[in-house]
Design an enzyme around this catalytic site. Structure first.
Site, PDB file in Angstrom:
ATOM      1  N   ASP A  61      -5.691 -22.249  34.309  1.00  0.00           N
ATOM      2  CA  ASP A  61      -4.257 -22.526  34.386  1.00  0.00           C
ATOM      3  C   ASP A  61      -3.423 -21.272  34.199  1.00  0.00           C
ATOM      4  O   ASP A  61      -2.354 -21.129  34.796  1.00  0.00           O
ATOM      5  CB  ASP A  61      -3.861 -23.575  33.338  1.00  0.00           C
ATOM      6  CG  ASP A  61      -4.168 -24.986  33.803  1.00  0.00           C
ATOM      7  OD1 ASP A  61      -5.015 -25.136  34.697  1.00  0.00           O
ATOM      8  OD2 ASP A  61      -3.559 -25.934  33.288  1.00  0.00           O
ATOM      9  N   CYS A 112     -12.147 -25.949  29.934  1.00  0.00           N
ATOM     10  CA  CYS A 112     -10.712 -25.748  30.122  1.00  0.00           C
ATOM     11  C   CYS A 112      -9.959 -27.007  30.552  1.00  0.00           C
ATOM     12  O   CYS A 112     -10.522 -28.083  30.637  1.00  0.00           O
ATOM     13  CB  CYS A 112     -10.460 -24.566  31.042  1.00  0.00           C
ATOM     14  SG  CYS A 112     -10.826 -22.997  30.183  1.00  0.00           S
ATOM     15  N   ASP A 113      -8.688 -26.826  30.859  1.00  0.00           N
ATOM     16  CA  ASP A 113      -7.670 -27.871  30.794  1.00  0.00           C
ATOM     17  C   ASP A 113      -7.991 -29.174  31.523  1.00  0.00           C
ATOM     18  O   ASP A 113      -7.898 -30.260  30.955  1.00  0.00           O
ATOM     19  CB  ASP A 113      -6.347 -27.326  31.323  1.00  0.00           C
ATOM     20  CG  ASP A 113      -5.816 -26.173  30.499  1.00  0.00           C
ATOM     21  OD1 ASP A 113      -6.615 -25.330  30.105  1.00  0.00           O
ATOM     22  OD2 ASP A 113      -4.606 -26.108  30.264  1.00  0.00           O
ATOM     23  N   LYS A 114      -8.330 -29.116  32.803  1.00  0.00           N
ATOM     24  CA  LYS A 114      -8.559 -30.340  33.570  1.00  0.00           C
ATOM     25  C   LYS A 114     -10.036 -30.665  33.663  1.00  0.00           C
ATOM     26  O   LYS A 114     -10.428 -31.767  34.032  1.00  0.00           O
ATOM     27  CB  LYS A 114      -7.962 -30.219  34.986  1.00  0.00           C
ATOM     28  CG  LYS A 114      -6.544 -29.666  35.007  1.00  0.00           C
ATOM     29  CD  LYS A 114      -5.618 -30.401  34.066  1.00  0.00           C
ATOM     30  CE  LYS A 114      -4.284 -29.708  33.885  1.00  0.00           C
ATOM     31  NZ  LYS A 114      -4.322 -28.371  33.288  1.00  0.00           N
ATOM     32  N   CYS A 160      -8.096 -20.348  25.576  1.00  0.00           N
ATOM     33  CA  CYS A 160      -7.066 -19.565  24.881  1.00  0.00           C
ATOM     34  C   CYS A 160      -6.848 -20.068  23.457  1.00  0.00           C
ATOM     35  O   CYS A 160      -6.926 -21.261  23.180  1.00  0.00           O
ATOM     36  CB  CYS A 160      -5.774 -19.571  25.683  1.00  0.00           C
ATOM     37  SG  CYS A 160      -5.962 -18.747  27.279  1.00  0.00           S
ATOM     38  N   GLU A 178       2.652 -26.844  35.890  1.00  0.00           N
ATOM     39  CA  GLU A 178       3.087 -26.467  34.550  1.00  0.00           C
ATOM     40  C   GLU A 178       4.224 -25.461  34.640  1.00  0.00           C
ATOM     41  O   GLU A 178       4.276 -24.647  35.563  1.00  0.00           O
ATOM     42  CB  GLU A 178       1.922 -25.859  33.760  1.00  0.00           C
ATOM     43  CG  GLU A 178       0.839 -26.857  33.417  1.00  0.00           C
ATOM     44  CD  GLU A 178      -0.261 -26.279  32.562  1.00  0.00           C
ATOM     45  OE1 GLU A 178      -1.066 -27.057  32.050  1.00  0.00           O
ATOM     46  OE2 GLU A 178      -0.327 -25.037  32.405  1.00  0.00           O
ATOM     47  N   SER A 186       2.535 -26.285  30.041  1.00  0.00           N
ATOM     48  CA  SER A 186       1.306 -25.796  29.444  1.00  0.00           C
ATOM     49  C   SER A 186       1.293 -26.158  27.967  1.00  0.00           C
ATOM     50  O   SER A 186       2.348 -26.317  27.345  1.00  0.00           O
ATOM     51  CB  SER A 186       1.245 -24.272  29.595  1.00  0.00           C
ATOM     52  OG  SER A 186       0.272 -23.719  28.753  1.00  0.00           O
TER      53      SER A 186
END
Length: 552
Positions: A78, A119-121, A191, A442, A468
């Site tokens: 992202d 990570c995110d998704k 992160c 985002e 985000s």
């Protein structure tokens, strides 16, 4: 077992011949076949170490008597995708990941699976797939990045984006920007703040799908390799006991996850992913639950971007389990739920202590008596908008100001950079929702610029897009219905007064009912020319209020 349906018997000799082509011995074919879904790639910092995690998982599976077989899953960074067309492809990968993983697991009839995301998704996509396929499953992530160090102080990616805003405002020079750039992200891993990736990895622990430490052990610690080996061993126990994801991810477990979300101060993206996971589990999940749970759940953590602590600090303080232990003091959790340990949450929490109340506050001394996320409703968001309340400055919890309206993120960013946004404004960014973007980008660039320019205490931002986990400030996303679906956000005009009341969960456009009705009667949403996957996604996706799930 797979050997009973695909491996054994004369009729399955063709299948066995293909297993021999893979180099699998007859002995390996007779053991439980365990998929290891590897999200390893060389473009996402949170995934560059997953080859080592996968190797450790494979060893754990083999140690426990199984046969591990690896196949891949995609992932988008992202941070790298932020601020340009690439971000339209972030959220949409969640469904690609779920669909492709389901296809691989079903086609090859595995007995169990270890999911290795980070990570995110990637994390919610694999949780969705796990619920669909419903074979014994354990998750082990790649772990969070260590915090950066700039001038002796810890820092993280959100600070980097805000540094760009400070540079644009003339508050720092190019040398300082370069210093930040070279020292903010010092290791592999997701992160280092409580951003979306870490939020979802922590909530995977709460859901019972990951072992203790899954969300918090840093990527570069050897303990992460040990955890991966244990995940490989543990999936074999789940196969023996026939414990499956839908036995674990129940309505009670999802409610526990939302409760922990409020205490941890997780990313607003959890309000997209938890409903999507619940949908795959056959569990009703209404956004209104968020406010009901928030009203009784104290916010115990202020991890970056909300505060000065980081994932490594949460890990040292006892991790997710220590937060859950605090919440049990108020009887806010159903600890009878089953987990991938084969035991209940109550069993898992025995002997757990909060090692550092400065990182994980006690329930007697919370940051606030209510949770970290709020859902706002009103004529501007009939189905709701989402804000990370724990990351809003106190002076912005209630705000009223004139709208500055933009039809896309780029236009808003240009206005912010040009100094056209002033104290008191409410920035409105529309046509960035699931359908209108499409892909619900985002908005970390504009929100960080506002903070970096020193406007975080006087400017709000609302959008039908999303934020985000690194975003902080009075930033309200997921506004539903979105502009592309005929939502009220589509008729807001420059200068309209917008009222934000986060403590009372209100978001209002301050015009008369008659004026609003007239605008809506004449409103024709803008259409975009689309092609490829985004065209199909826009045609199928639901609103952000429903988790942006695909309508099928």
């Amino acid at each position: 077992m797979i050997k009973d349906t695909i491996v054994n018997g004369a009729q399955n000799a063709p299948h066995r011949s293909l297993y021999h082509a893979l180099g699998l011995t007859r002995e390996e074919q007779q053991r439980p076949l365990i998929a290891v879904v590897s999200s390893y790639n060389e473009i996402v910092p949170g995934h560059m170490n997953l080859d080592k995690i996968v190797d450790a998982v494979k060893l754990g599976v083999a140690m426990a008597g199984g046969t591990p077989i690896v196949f891949p899953a995609i992932a988008v960074c992202d941070g790298i995708a932020m601020g340009h067309e690439g971000m339209k492809y972030s959220l949409v990968t969640r469904d690609l990941i779920a669909d492709s993983t389901e296809s691989m697991l079903r086609a090859h009839g595995f007995d169990g699976v270890v999911m290795v995301p980070n990570c995110d998704k990637n994390v919610p996509g694999l949780l969705m797939a796990a619920a669909r396929v419903n074979i014994p499953t354990v998750f082990v992530s790649g772990g969070p990045m260590l915090a950066g160090r700039v001038h002796g102080k810890k820092t993280s990616l959100s600070s980097m984006f805000e540094a760009v805003g400070a540079y644009s405002a003339g508050k720092i020079d190019e040398a300082e920007l370069t210093l930040c750039e070279e020292n903010t992200c010092p290791t592999c891993g997701s992160c280092s703040g409580m951003y979306t990736a870490n939020s979802m990895n922590c909530l995977t622990e709460v859901l019972g799908m990951g072992l203790k430490g899954n969300g918090t052990i840093p990527a570069v610690y050897s303990a992460r390799i040990e955890l991966a080996k244990h995940a490989g061993m543990q999936v074999m126990e789940l196969v023996k006991q026939n414990i499956r994801p839908r036995d674990i991810m129940t309505a009670a477990a999802l409610r526990n996850a939302l409760t922990a979300d409020m205490a941890l101060g997780c990313s607003t993206n959890s309000m997209l992913h938890l409903p999507a996971i619940a949908n795959e589990c056959g569990v009703d999940f209404d956004l209104d639950m968020a406010n009901d749970i928030s009203a009784v759940t104290p916010n115990l953590c202020h991890l970056a971007p909300a505060g000065p602590t980081y994932m490594e600090d949460l890990n040292e303080a006892g991790g997710v389990y220590a937060v859950l232990k605090e919440l049990t003091k108020l009887n806010l959790l159903d600890t009878s739920v089953l987990t991938c340990t084969g035991k209940t949450m109550e069993d898992n929490l025995r002997g757990v202590i909060n090692k550092d109340p400065s990182v994980i506050r006690t329930v007697e001394n919370p940051y606030s008596p209510t949770g970290g996320i709020a859902v706002l409703k009103g004529n501007l968001a009939l189905d709701g908008g989402v804000v990370k309340r724990s990351a809003v400055l106190p002076e912005m919890l209630v705000h009223e100001g004139p709208a500055k309206v933009f039809e896309c993120e780029e236009d808003a960013q240009a206005a912010i950079n040009a100094g056209k946004i002033v104290a008191g404004d409410v920035v409105v960014i529309r046509y960035e929702g699931p359908k209108g973007g499409p892909g619900m980008r985002e908005m970390l660039n504009p929100t960080s610029a506002i903070m970096g320019m020193g406007l975080g205490g006087s400017v709000a931002l609302i959008t039908d897009g999303r934020f985000s986990g690194a975003t902080r400030g009075a930033c309200i996303g997921h506004v539903s219905p979105e502009a592309a679906s005929g939502g009220v956000i589509g008729v807001v005009r420059d200068g309209d007064i917008i009222s934000i009341d986060i403590p009372n969960n209100k978001l209002e456009l301050k015009i008369s009912d008659e004026e609003l009705a007239e605008r809506m009667a004449n409103f024709v949403p803008r259409k975009k020319e689309l092609s490829g996957y985004l065209k199909r996604y826009a045609a199928l996706v639901s609103s952000g209020a429903k988790g942006a799930i695909l309508n099928i």
